[in-house]
Design an enzyme around this catalytic site. Structure first.
Site, PDB file in Angstrom:
ATOM      1  N   PRO A  25      -4.066   0.160  18.623  1.00 43.88           N
ATOM      2  CG  PRO A  25      -5.653  -0.751  18.609  1.00 43.88           C
ATOM      3  CD  PRO A  25      -5.448  -0.176  19.725  1.00 43.88           C
ATOM      4  CE1 TYR A  80      -5.609   3.191  11.531  1.00 45.78           C
ATOM      5  CE2 TYR A  80      -5.523   3.918   8.522  1.00 45.78           C
ATOM      6  CZ  TYR A  80      -5.141   3.165  10.187  1.00 45.78           C
ATOM      7  OH  TYR A  80      -4.057   2.087  10.265  1.00 45.78           O
ATOM      8  CG  HIS A  87      -1.807  -0.504   1.055  1.00 45.67           C
ATOM      9  ND1 HIS A  87      -3.398  -0.997   2.086  1.00 45.67           N
ATOM     10  CD2 HIS A  87      -2.184  -1.613   0.312  1.00 45.67           C
ATOM     11  CE1 HIS A  87      -4.053  -1.515   1.768  1.00 45.67           C
ATOM     12  NE2 HIS A  87      -3.660  -2.651   0.945  1.00 45.67           N
ATOM     13  CE  LYS A 142       4.238   3.842  13.356  1.00 43.87           C
ATOM     14  NZ  LYS A 142       4.060   2.978  12.385  1.00 43.87           N
ATOM     15  CE1 TYR A 145      -1.338   4.060   9.386  1.00 41.74           C
ATOM     16  CE2 TYR A 145      -0.099   3.311   7.655  1.00 41.74           C
ATOM     17  CZ  TYR A 145      -1.264   2.772   7.879  1.00 41.74           C
ATOM     18  OH  TYR A 145      -1.621   2.242   8.319  1.00 41.74           O
TER      19      TYR A 145
END
Length: 396
Positions: free
Chosen positions: A297, A205, A76, A301, A389
Site C-alpha cells: 500500500p 510518509y 491534495h 496504487k 504517484y
C-alpha cells in the site's frame, strides 16, 4: 432444482472493481449481474485505501458516481516526505502540470457505487455460497452458487473475476495456465482509524530508524495512521497508548507535538506483498483488480490499479457489443499488465525507500538516506515520483 438466469456479463465480486465495472457496462446498455460471497454490510465494513488518482476520479465521474466524492473528498496537490527529523514537500501539482489526487475512502467509493446500482434497479446477489465459474473456455460460460439452500446457475457471454486475492475466479484457472510472481515483505502495517483531526493538511510518509510511518486521513475529522511492525505482532499487543507513542517517535518534532490522539475506532494489522498472476484473460474469463495483482500500500496504487483494469475491460466489452470488434478483448491482458508492472515497480520502490529492512544493515539505511536526499534536491527525481504517484497516463 437449479434456478437458472441469463445475462451478458457475470461479475464475481461486489467490491469497488466489480461495482464500477457494472456501472460502466450499464451506462452502455450492457446487462450485468454481480454475485458476491459476503453480505453488503461486510463489503462496506472493509477499511481500505483512501487516495484516488486523477484518472480514477475521472472514471468515477464517467460512471456517474462522482458527485459526493467532489463534495466531500479532499483534493491534495502534494505530500510530505519526513526523514532526518525534517519534512520535505513533493509538489504534485507543480511537477505534473496541474495534476492532483483525491483523499476519499474506498468505503465511500463502494457506498456510492452500491447506491447507484440500487437506484438503477440492477441485480446484485449477496451472500452467495460456493461460487464457482465454469466453461469459460467455451461459448457460454456460467457461474454456479447457492443461496438460501437453493442452487443457482448464471449463464453469461463473459465472466469478470473482480473477486479479490482469495476469490474463486483465479482459483478456477488450471495452475499450468498461470505464471505467478510474488514477493512477501518481512514486515506489516499496523493501522489505526480515529476520529481526530489530521496532524497535517497533506499526507506524511516517514522514514525513521525505528521503522516507517504514514499519517493519512479520511476527512477533516477522521484520521488513518500506520506504523511498520513485525509480522509476528498481534493487534492486541498494540494498545492505543502504545500506538500513539510509537507514531510520535517516528515523526519530526513539529508533527509529533501537533499530533492529536484519541480512542481508535478500528485497528488492524496487514502484511505487505507484491503479487502478479499472468495472464489476466482465459477465454471468456477476465481477472481484474486484486484477483490478478496485489501491491504493497505504500504507493497508494491498489484501488487505482483495479480501476484501470476496469477501465480497459469495460471498453473492451463495449467494443465487443457496440462496435462488434474483439480487438480490446484480445489485447486486454497485455495492456493491463503493461500498466500493472509499472505500478508494481513504483510500489516496490516506495516500500524499499521508506521502510526499515533489518537485513539491509547500516549500509541500507545510508543508501536510503542518500536517495531521499537526492529526491528532495533534484527536480527530475521528484518529477518521476510525482508522475507515478498521481497516476501514469493511459496509452489509448
Amino acid at each position: 432444482m437449479t434456478a437458472a438466469q441469463r445475462t451478458q456479463v457475470a461479475i464475481v465480486g461486489a467490491g469497488p472493481a466489480g461495482l464500477l465495472l457494472g456501472a460502466l457496462l450499464h451506462q452502455a446498455g450492457i446487462a450485468n449481474v454481480i454475485v458476491e460471497r459476503q453480505s453488503a454490510a461486510y463489503v462496506l465494513g472493509r477499511i481500505r485505501a483512501g487516495v484516488l488518482e486523477q484518472t480514477t476520479m475521472e472514471l468515477l465521474d464517467e460512471a456517474g458516481v462522482g458527485a459526493r466524492m467532489h463534495a466531500e473528498g479532499l483534493l491534495h496537490q502534494g505530500f510530505e516526505l519526513c526523514f532526518g527529523g525534517a519534512r520535505h514537500r513533493i509538489d504534485l501539482h507543480a511537477l505534473t502540470g496541474g495534476k492532483q489526487v483525491m483523499v476519499y475512502g474506498q468505503t465511500e467509493v463502494t457506498r456510492d457505487l452500491m447506491a447507484a446500482r440500487a437506484a438503477a434497479g440492477l441485480t446484485t446477489v449477496y451472500e452467495a455460497k460456493d461460487v464457482a465459474p465454469h466453461d469459460f473456455d467455451a461459448a457460454l460460460p456460467r457461474i454456479t452458487y447457492s443461496q438460501g439452500g437453493q442452487a443457482h446457475e448464471l449463464r453469461a457471454d463473459f465472466i469478470a473475476g473482480c473477486d479479490g486475492y482469495h476469490g474463486p475466479c483465479r482459483a478456477s484457472v488450471p495452475p499450468h495456465a498461470l505464471a505467478i510472481y510474488e514477493k512477501v515483505y518481512p514486515f506489516g502495517w499496523l493501522g489505526v482509524l480515529a476520529d481526530t483531526p489530521p496532524v497535517s493538511p497533506e499526507l506524511i510518509y516517514s522514514n525513521h530508524e525505528r521503522g516507517f510511518a504514514l499519517c493519512s486521513m479520511r476527512s477533516p475529522t477522521r484520521t488513518r495512521y500506520y506504523v511498520q511492525c513485525s509480522l509476528h505482532d498481534k493487534v492486541e499487543q498494540w494498545s492505543d497508548a502504545i500506538f500513539w507513542d510509537e507514531l510520535r517517535r517516528r515523526l519530526d518534532p513539529a508533527a509529533a507535538q501537533a499530533l492529536v490522539t484519541g480512542p481508535s475506532i478500528e485497528k488492524s494489522l496487514a502484511p505487505l506483498r507484491s503479487f502478479v498472476a499472468e495472464p489476466m484473460r482465459f477465454g471468456r474469463l477476465f481477472l481484474a483488480g486484486d484477483a490478478a495483482h496485489i501491491v504493497p500500500p505504500t504507493g497508494a496504487k491498489g484501488l487505482n490499479l483495479a480501476a484501470s483494469d476496469v477501465r480497459l475491460l469495460s471498453r473492451a466489452l463495449i467494443e465487443h457489443y457496440i462496435d462488434k470488434s474483439d480487438a480490446g478483448i484480445d489485447h486486454y491482458s497485455e495492456r493491463c499488465l503493461a500498466r500493472v508492472w509499472k505500478a508494481e515497480r513504483f510500489s516496490w520502490w516506495m516500500t524499499s525507500l521508506l521502510h526499515k529492512f533489518p537485513e539491509a544493515g547500516a549500509i541500507g539505511q545510508k543508501l536510503q538516506r542518500a536517495e531521499l536526499d537526492y529526491l528532495v534536491s533534484s527536480r527530475a527525481a521528484a518529477t518521476a515520483l510525482a508522475e507515478n504517484y498521481v497516476g501514469l497516463p493511459f496509452d489509448d
